[in-house]
Design an enzyme around this catalytic site. Structure first.
Site, short mmCIF file in Angstrom:
data_model
loop_
_atom_site.label_atom_id
_atom_site.label_comp_id
_atom_site.label_asym_id
_atom_site.label_seq_id
_atom_site.Cartn_x
_atom_site.Cartn_y
_atom_site.Cartn_z
N GLU A 22 -13.04 35.56 -11.16
CA GLU A 22 -14.30 35.99 -10.53
C GLU A 22 -15.51 35.46 -11.30
O GLU A 22 -16.49 35.01 -10.71
CB GLU A 22 -14.37 37.52 -10.45
CG GLU A 22 -13.28 38.17 -9.59
CD GLU A 22 -13.19 37.59 -8.19
OE1 GLU A 22 -14.21 37.12 -7.66
OE2 GLU A 22 -12.07 37.59 -7.62
N HIS A 42 -6.23 36.71 7.85
CA HIS A 42 -7.16 35.60 8.06
C HIS A 42 -7.11 35.06 9.48
O HIS A 42 -8.06 34.45 9.95
CB HIS A 42 -6.86 34.47 7.07
CG HIS A 42 -7.05 34.87 5.64
ND1 HIS A 42 -6.25 35.82 5.03
CD2 HIS A 42 -7.94 34.48 4.70
CE1 HIS A 42 -6.63 35.98 3.77
NE2 HIS A 42 -7.66 35.18 3.54
O1 X8Z Z 1 -7.72 35.78 0.81
C1 X8Z Z 1 -7.51 35.58 -0.36
C2 X8Z Z 1 -8.43 36.12 -1.46
C3 X8Z Z 1 -9.84 36.14 -1.00
S1 X8Z Z 1 -10.52 34.57 -0.99
C4 X8Z Z 1 -7.97 37.51 -1.80
N1 X8Z Z 1 -6.42 34.88 -0.74
C5 X8Z Z 1 -5.48 34.28 0.21
C6 X8Z Z 1 -4.61 35.29 0.93
O2 X8Z Z 1 -4.63 36.47 0.55
O3 X8Z Z 1 -3.88 34.92 1.87
C7 X8Z Z 1 -6.07 34.59 -2.13
C8 X8Z Z 1 -4.73 33.94 -2.03
C9 X8Z Z 1 -4.65 33.41 -0.66
ZN ZN Z 2 -11.97 33.43 -5.71
#
Ligand code: X8Z
Ligand code: ZN
Length: 605
Positions: A331, A460
């Site tokens: 971070e 996502h």
């Molecule tokens: O979404 C994230 C972070 C926020 S940028 C927690 N990540 C991806 C996921 O959870 O799918 C980090 C690893 C990949």
């Molecule tokens: Zn990050």
């Protein structure tokens, strides 16, 4: 506007109340309006004729970003649909595995199901969590998702793109993004398949062998994670040399009386040791570094830039553990990036491309996690640098990074296909599983159909958050790590390099970060690698894992590398006439298939 919105977002994230949410949403509405007006002005002005290339670049950003071309009511509908999908996801609850565990169906993804996937070693219990999560979210978001695809595509077309996938790729400003990405995956896939074969053989030992075939993909619910995207939680099942596990410095931190504040000081000193900027006064005054006892907060770690060139904060409910110390460095690297590009015009205060922020934070993490670094900051007495400890360390890193590669790759492969085909309504779930089988070598543990919508069970996807950045970030972090280690004068294998206290590495980092988004990222990458390349390149990642990769080849001598699937394995009916044979060192495994299955498609043999 940026300051105002960020301040209200912070107020909400650190005190989750309805009035705070309303203030934030209202401000975001105003910001959307401002973006629309800016966009309308920008597109009616012939900025491409301006003599100043930096001005042209800023206009191009205004003209290409977001969805300001969508009429107001349509944009409102799109935002509402995304919010509804997020609400379904965030509020989804499932029943416990056994009614005797609790009479209530109130388990949520975080922390309950995540914990079960990570720690349960019962085939059936993990299957229950896997299936119920998909049942709770997938079908409920499916129709909304199709509407979202239509609206996102409509916005993209109004902005001059073929579809929303093309709009996402345009953020990278290179025409060969797709081929760069697929070439990198092709180069890294053999290592993934070695890891896959080894993990499959260990899982067969733990679970009854009849549950997992030695030549088939792995059932997707046994890898310690809801999406099988990160396998680090099953380290105990696959550790090459039990008893030689990498030292966890948590007990030492506790012994030395570390506090969250002292951990922040430790990470701050990492940056100053490189000659980079210390965290500013506002950071120390206003960051949230502990879970407040009196109010609900969103504890997920994040780094904040308030756009006024003064105010920078992190939010992390720090516990005194090694894991949190690593996250904290991650971070605070984001903050260092913000500080480095603070003098750029507002539109350039961003990563060189959407993957750079994560790539640099994770590249720093590659130094911090080394036993050598833990030793240098006084958290590890002596470094055990024998071969077995080294392989164990690399296995842990591979479960985290190599296992993740194909997942990070397929999410947007799937999404781009869905956008390009206007929703893919009749085969949206089988298209997902086709990619899961082909690239990840995973099969659903129970039969799936088009009534399910398994991609919708990943945040996502329903939250409209692009994903290829994680794949690109994963590759770039090793390119950046290698470049930093080279200027730092590191001698030895790449996975043992720690750039701590290297002013040369600090200078290079500052050069990379201070440019922000003011120049095309291939130029920045070329500068970072001292002229070696301006493309994504899997070589440094493969170099990092070289010792593990050699070890795996020997450990897997009796295993089939790759997988063969048939319709019985997947339960899907849309892509049944393809047998996937990925690759093998032992042709004996394939002979029965080659004889029996004519008229089928073979690839990559
Ligand atoms: O979404 C994230 C972070 C926020 S940028 C927690 N990540 C991806 C996921 O959870 O799918 C980090 C690893 C990949
Ligand atoms: Zn990050």
């Amino acid at each position: 506007m940026c300051y105002r919105v960020t301040e209200l977002q912070w107020n909400f994230a650190t005190n989750l109340t309805e009035p705070n949410k309303k203030r934030m949403v209202d401000a975001q509405g105003l910001q959307t309006k401002l973006e629309r007006v800016s966009w309308q002005k920008a597109i009616t002005f012939s900025w491409s004729l301006l003599g100043d290339p930096q001005a042209v670049r800023q206009f191009r950003l205004i003209a290409a970003k977001g969805r300001p071309a969508l009429p107001e009511h349509r944009l409102a509908e799109l935002q509402k649909i995304i919010q509804e999908m997020k609400d379904i996801y965030n509020k989804a609850k499932v029943c416990p595995y056994l009614p005797s565990m609790s009479p209530y169906c109130d388990l949520s993804l975080e922390p309950d199901l995540t914990r079960t996937m990570a720690h349960s070693r019962s085939f059936e219990e993990q299957l229950h969590a896997w299936r119920s999560w998909r049942d709770a979210v997938g079908p409920k978001v499916k129709e909304k998702f199709f509407r979202y695809v239509d609206l996102a595509n409509e916005a993209a077309k109004l902005m001059g793109y073929r579809d929303a996938g093309e709009q996402e790729r345009a953020l990278y400003g290179v025409v060969d993004l797709e081929s760069q990405v697929s070439e990198v995956w092709t180069s890294a896939a053999p290592l993934y398949r070695q890891l896959h074969a080894f993990v499959r053989s260990r899982l067969r030992k733990h679970y009854a062998p009849h549950r997992i075939s030695p030549t088939a993909p792995i059932p997707a619910h046994l890898l310690g994670n809801m999406w099988a995207q990160n396998w680090k939680n099953i380290l105990d099942l696959v550790l090459p040399f039990p008893g030689k596990r990498r030292a966890d410095v948590t007990p030492e931190m506790l012994r030395q009386g570390y506090t969250p504040h002292r951990m922040v000081q430790t990470a701050d000193e990492f940056f100053t040791s490189l000659g980079l900027k210390p965290m500013p006064v506002e950071f120390w005054l206003k960051s949230l570094i502990e879970r407040p006892p009196d109010r609900p907060v969103a504890c997920k770690a994040s780094a904040w830039d308030f756009c006024n060139r003064r105010d920078y904060r992190i939010k992390q409910c720090i516990e005194v553990t090694m894991e949190d110390l690593l996250t904290l460095h991650h971070e605070m690297t984001h903050i260092e990036y913000y500080l480095q590009y603070a003098d750029q015009p507002h539109l350039f205060r961003d990563g060189a491309n959407p993957a750079f922020h994560e790539a640099i934070s994770d590249a720093i993490g590659l130094s911090v996690i080394t036993p050598r670094h833990m030793h240098r900051i006084g958290l590890l007495n002596n470094i055990t640098d024998d071969y077995e400890t080294d392989i164990n360390f690399l296995m842990e890193m591979a479960l985290d990074r190599i296992a993740y590669l194909p997942f990070a790759y397929i999410v947007d492969q799937w999404r781009w296909k869905v956008f390009a085909e206007g929703g893919l309504r009749n085969s949206v779930n089988s298209a997902w599983w086709e990619l899961r089988v082909w690239h990840q070598g995973l099969i659903p543990p129970v039969a799936r159909s088009e009534n399910d919508f398994d991609p919708g069970a990943k945040y996502h996807i329903i939250a409209d958050q692009p994903y290829i950045r994680y794949f690109i970030g994963l590759v770039l972090q090793f390119q950046i790590h290698e470049a930093l280690c080279r200027v730092a004068g590191h001698i030895g294998t790449l996975h043992t390099c720690d750039i701590y206290r290297s002013r040369e590495a600090g200078r290079l980092l500052s050069e990379i970060m201070s440019a922000g988004n003011s120049r095309p990222w291939p130029e920045i990458l070329r500068m970072a690698t001292r002229g070696a390349t301006d493309k994504l390149d899997a070589r440094p990642l493969l170099e990092y894992f070289k010792p593990l990769s050699l070890w795996l080849r020997v450990a897997n001598r009796d295993e089939m590398i790759g997988w063969v699937t048939t319709d019985q394995d997947t339960g899907m009916t849309n892509f049944l006439n393809i047998i996937k044979i990925v690759i093998s060192n032992n042709i004996k495994y394939f002979l029965p298939f080659l004889n029996l299955r004519e008229n089928k498609t073979y690839s990559n043999v």
